[in-house]
Design a protein around this motif. Structure first.
Motif, short mmCIF file in Angstrom:
data_model
loop_
_atom_site.label_atom_id
_atom_site.label_comp_id
_atom_site.label_asym_id
_atom_site.label_seq_id
_atom_site.Cartn_x
_atom_site.Cartn_y
_atom_site.Cartn_z
N SER A 87 0.77 -1.23 -0.05
CA SER A 87 -0.06 0.16 -0.09
C SER A 87 0.91 1.07 -0.03
CB SER A 87 -0.90 -0.16 1.25
OG SER A 87 -1.91 1.08 1.13
N HIS A 88 0.34 2.41 -0.61
CA HIS A 88 1.03 3.58 -0.89
C HIS A 88 0.15 4.65 -0.63
CE1 HIS A 88 3.83 6.64 -2.32
NE2 HIS A 88 4.89 5.84 -2.39
N THR A 89 0.72 5.79 0.21
CA THR A 89 -0.28 6.92 0.29
C THR A 89 -0.60 7.74 -0.91
OG1 THR A 89 0.69 7.00 2.50
CG2 THR A 89 -0.41 8.89 1.58
N GLY A 90 0.44 7.57 -1.93
CA GLY A 90 0.33 8.46 -3.28
C GLY A 90 0.78 9.63 -3.20
N LEU A 91 0.86 10.34 -4.33
CA LEU A 91 1.68 11.74 -4.42
C LEU A 91 0.92 12.75 -4.08
CD1 LEU A 91 3.24 10.93 -7.88
CD2 LEU A 91 4.23 10.44 -5.78
N VAL A 92 -0.54 12.58 -3.53
CA VAL A 92 -1.09 13.94 -3.32
C VAL A 92 -1.77 13.87 -1.97
CG1 VAL A 92 -3.06 15.23 -3.90
CG2 VAL A 92 -1.55 14.42 -5.53
N LYS A 136 -2.41 13.24 1.90
CA LYS A 136 -1.68 13.37 3.28
C LYS A 136 -1.64 12.19 4.10
CE LYS A 136 -2.32 18.52 3.67
NZ LYS A 136 -2.65 19.77 4.44
N ASN A 137 -2.78 11.36 4.12
CA ASN A 137 -2.83 10.22 4.88
C ASN A 137 -3.48 9.02 3.96
OD1 ASN A 137 -5.54 11.19 4.71
ND2 ASN A 137 -6.13 9.92 6.60
N ASN A 138 -3.09 7.65 4.40
CA ASN A 138 -3.49 6.52 3.67
C ASN A 138 -4.76 6.18 4.32
OD1 ASN A 138 -3.62 4.22 2.19
ND2 ASN A 138 -1.44 3.68 2.48
N GLN A 139 -5.75 5.96 3.54
CA GLN A 139 -7.13 5.67 4.01
C GLN A 139 -7.46 4.17 3.42
OE1 GLN A 139 -10.41 8.24 4.00
NE2 GLN A 139 -9.20 10.12 3.76
N GLY A 165 -12.29 7.83 7.23
CA GLY A 165 -12.22 6.81 6.39
C GLY A 165 -10.99 5.72 6.52
N ASP A 166 -9.86 6.36 6.97
CA ASP A 166 -8.88 5.45 7.41
C ASP A 166 -9.01 4.63 8.68
OD1 ASP A 166 -9.00 7.75 8.72
OD2 ASP A 166 -6.95 8.20 9.07
N VAL A 167 -10.17 5.12 9.52
CA VAL A 167 -10.50 4.32 10.70
C VAL A 167 -11.72 3.48 10.14
CG1 VAL A 167 -11.93 4.60 12.89
CG2 VAL A 167 -10.56 6.40 12.24
N ALA A 168 -12.42 3.56 9.21
CA ALA A 168 -13.31 2.51 8.81
C ALA A 168 -12.68 1.40 8.01
CB ALA A 168 -14.11 3.30 7.72
N SER A 175 -3.85 1.67 6.42
CA SER A 175 -3.99 2.23 7.49
C SER A 175 -4.20 1.28 8.76
CB SER A 175 -5.55 2.95 7.35
OG SER A 175 -5.95 3.51 8.61
N VAL A 176 -4.51 0.16 8.76
CA VAL A 176 -4.68 -0.98 9.53
C VAL A 176 -3.31 -1.36 10.33
CG1 VAL A 176 -4.55 -3.10 8.34
CG2 VAL A 176 -5.78 -3.16 10.43
N HIS A 177 -2.22 -1.11 9.44
CA HIS A 177 -0.93 -1.25 9.60
C HIS A 177 -0.34 -0.05 10.47
CE1 HIS A 177 3.18 -2.85 9.84
NE2 HIS A 177 3.51 -1.59 8.90
N LEU A 178 -0.79 0.96 9.90
CA LEU A 178 -0.14 2.33 10.38
C LEU A 178 -0.90 2.90 11.68
CD1 LEU A 178 0.16 4.32 7.01
CD2 LEU A 178 2.15 3.20 8.27
N ASN A 179 -2.14 2.28 11.96
CA ASN A 179 -2.79 2.87 12.98
C ASN A 179 -3.59 1.80 13.60
OD1 ASN A 179 -2.43 5.79 11.92
ND2 ASN A 179 -3.72 5.09 10.32
N PRO A 180 -2.86 0.76 14.36
CA PRO A 180 -3.21 -0.22 14.84
C PRO A 180 -4.43 -0.12 15.96
CG PRO A 180 -0.99 -0.30 15.54
CD PRO A 180 -1.35 0.88 14.62
N ARG A 181 -4.29 1.26 16.46
CA ARG A 181 -5.27 1.46 17.58
C ARG A 181 -6.40 1.45 16.95
NH1 ARG A 181 -2.63 5.86 15.73
NH2 ARG A 181 -3.70 7.64 15.53
N TYR A 182 -6.78 1.78 15.85
CA TYR A 182 -8.18 1.97 15.01
C TYR A 182 -9.00 0.73 15.24
CZ TYR A 182 -6.47 6.44 12.90
OH TYR A 182 -6.43 7.68 12.78
#
Length: 474
Positions: free
Chosen positions: A15-20, A22-25, A47-50, A258-265
């Motif tokens: 997964s990649h956030t992309g070039l535009v 700010k966060n990966n959803q 959206g990143d939480v969902a 997001s699930v990897h970057l934000n495990p608390r979600y």
């Protein structure tokens, strides 16, 4: 060909956030028995939480298939993820409206795969060198294509191509999943991806990478590179799984995004006793949704429609309700205050714009004929609905009939002037022309080179059209 032996998946995900953004959803998962892609809705809060809640819940399915109905297991698990998202909104109201797409593939008994899909993420199978879609987009433009109103090519550039009609989460409707069982063949390569890939990479290039690159992880990496090279304006997540025969040693499942970057979600919405927006039937519309996907407490045996939509149900009370109500009042107060600020800014913008527009119109003049006389007007020779944007400023003693036909034609319309001095110069030129004409006896022939009462056009050195365009575009 189809095999009667045991099959497994050799899989990878990136997964990649992309070039535009700010966060990966996006969130994704790849394991020996389960593949999943979840694209959190960029237009919704959280959206990143969902997507993280969804992948954290569904990753539990990555186990050897048992005797249960895999398709039903997949369906009920997705509905449970949906309930977790709704409970998460109950816990954190600022997340209201969050949603996510879901495309999931679960290994089933009999060398088959259970497929569930909702949204505009996509699933493909590469078989015998041909990439075949296995999902159908739940988007507005796909609906137009299905109805024959636009072509698939027109859909790719349609201004509303990002409008998704169905998603998972707290978005006002019960999940309406596409469910199917798919036969597996040894050598198949399955790919799930968010629209960050298909929106920025050519399908032929995607097929080439999937065909030529044997390692799933390297294939994922190169596919993401394709999306980034194509603009990369969205999050991009790719999951690849190869169907292998027999007991093959495969790596453990991996989560990305997001699930990897934000495990608390993943812990949001786990409290099953927390009230969520899904606890009332009004969240599902007017009762047209099948009851097997509606929470049990939303279904009533009473024939009173008010009872069915929850309007007559008493509110729950508990130790934390007073605090929740205070938080809700505070949130409502903030939104109301923000609404007043926005309204005030709009009014100020309109007032400022009106002020400058009035000043501009008041500084403009034009010369025209009025009852046979050359007359001076202030403003612009046009109307805005019933409003005249000019007024008569002065009527001269110059007879329009004493002028040559060229000047008369101009005066039947209007001769614009950017200032009062310029208007006076135009009138002075017309007066001189009238005096010259009155000194000639008999019929007056038009001059072949009449005096032009209009302002002279700017010289080529005074204004460069390309410069003006550049300034406008900036």
């Amino acid at each position: 060909m189809t095999t009667d032996g045991t099959i497994t998946l050799r899989s990878a995900a990136r997964s990649h956030t992309g070039l535009v953004r700010k966060n990966n959803q996006d969130s994704g998962y790849a394991g020996p028995n389960f593949l999943l892609i979840a694209d959190g809705m960029g237009g919704h809060a959280g959206g990143d939480v969902a997507s993280a809640i969804t992948v954290a819940r569904l990753a539990e399915l990555d186990r050897e298939p048992g005797g249960e109905d895999s398709l039903e297991l997949l369906r009920t698990s997705i509905l449970e993820a949906n309930d977790r998202i709704c409970r998460g909104v109950g816990e954190q109201p600022e997340l209201a409206g969050m949603g996510t797409t879901v495309t999931a593939v679960l290994r089933a008994p009999g060398n088959r795969f259970a497929l569930a899909h909702i949204g505009d993420s996509r699933g493909y199978v590469l078989r015998d060198g041909r990439l075949q879609p296995i999902t159908h987009d739940h988007t507005f433009v796909q609906m137009l294509v299905d109805e024959g109103r636009i072509t698939a090519e027109e859909a790719e550039t349609h201004p509303q191509r990002s409008v998704v009609m169905k998603v998972l989460g707290d978005v006002g409707a019960s999940p309406d999943l596409d469910l199917s069982l798919r036969e597996a063949q040894i050598g198949d390569r399955w790919m799930l991806c968010s629209d960050g890939l298909t929106g920025f990479a050519d399908l032929d290039d995607i097929t080439r990478v999937l065909t030529e690159v044997s390692d799933p992880d390297e294939a994922c990496r190169q596919l993401i590179d394709l999306a980034l090279a194509g603009g990369g304006a969205d999050n991009v997540t790719v999951v690849v799984g190869d169907v292998l025969e027999g007991e093959v040693e495969t790596p453990a499942g991996v989560s990305v995004g997001s699930v990897h970057l934000n495990p608390r979600y993943a812990a949001i919405g786990e409290n099953t006793e927390a009230e969520s927006p899904a606890d009332t039937a009004t969240h599902y519309g007017d009762g047209d949704v099948p009851t097997d996907t509606v929470p049990l407490q939303a279904v009533s045996g009473d024939d009173d429609p008010k009872a069915r939509d929850g309007a007559t149900q008493p509110l729950r009370t508990g130790p934390g309700d007073e605090e929740e109500e205070d938080d809700l009042d505070e949130e409502v107060g903030k939104r109301s205050f923000l609404g007043w600020i926005i309204t005030g800014l709009v009014i100020i913008a309109l007032a400022v714009g009106g002020f400058f527009a009035y000043n501009y119109v008041s500084s403009q003049y034009y010369v025209a004929a009025d009852e046979g006389k050359v007359s001076l007007y202030r403003g612009i020779d046009t109307t805005l609905g019933p409003i005249e944007l000019s007024r008569l400023e002065d009527t001269t003693d110059i007879e329009v009939g004493s002028l040559n036909s060229y000047s008369q034609d101009r005066l039947r319309g209007s001769i614009p002037a950017g200032s009062r001095d310029e208007a006076d110069r135009i009138i002075d030129n017309l007066r001189k022309e009238s005096e010259r004409s009155s000194g000639v006896s008999g019929n007056v022939e038009d001059s072949t080179s009449p005096t032009d009462p209009a302002p002279s056009p700017p010289s080529s050195t005074s204004a460069d059209p390309s410069d003006a365009i550049t300034r406008e575009s900036q």
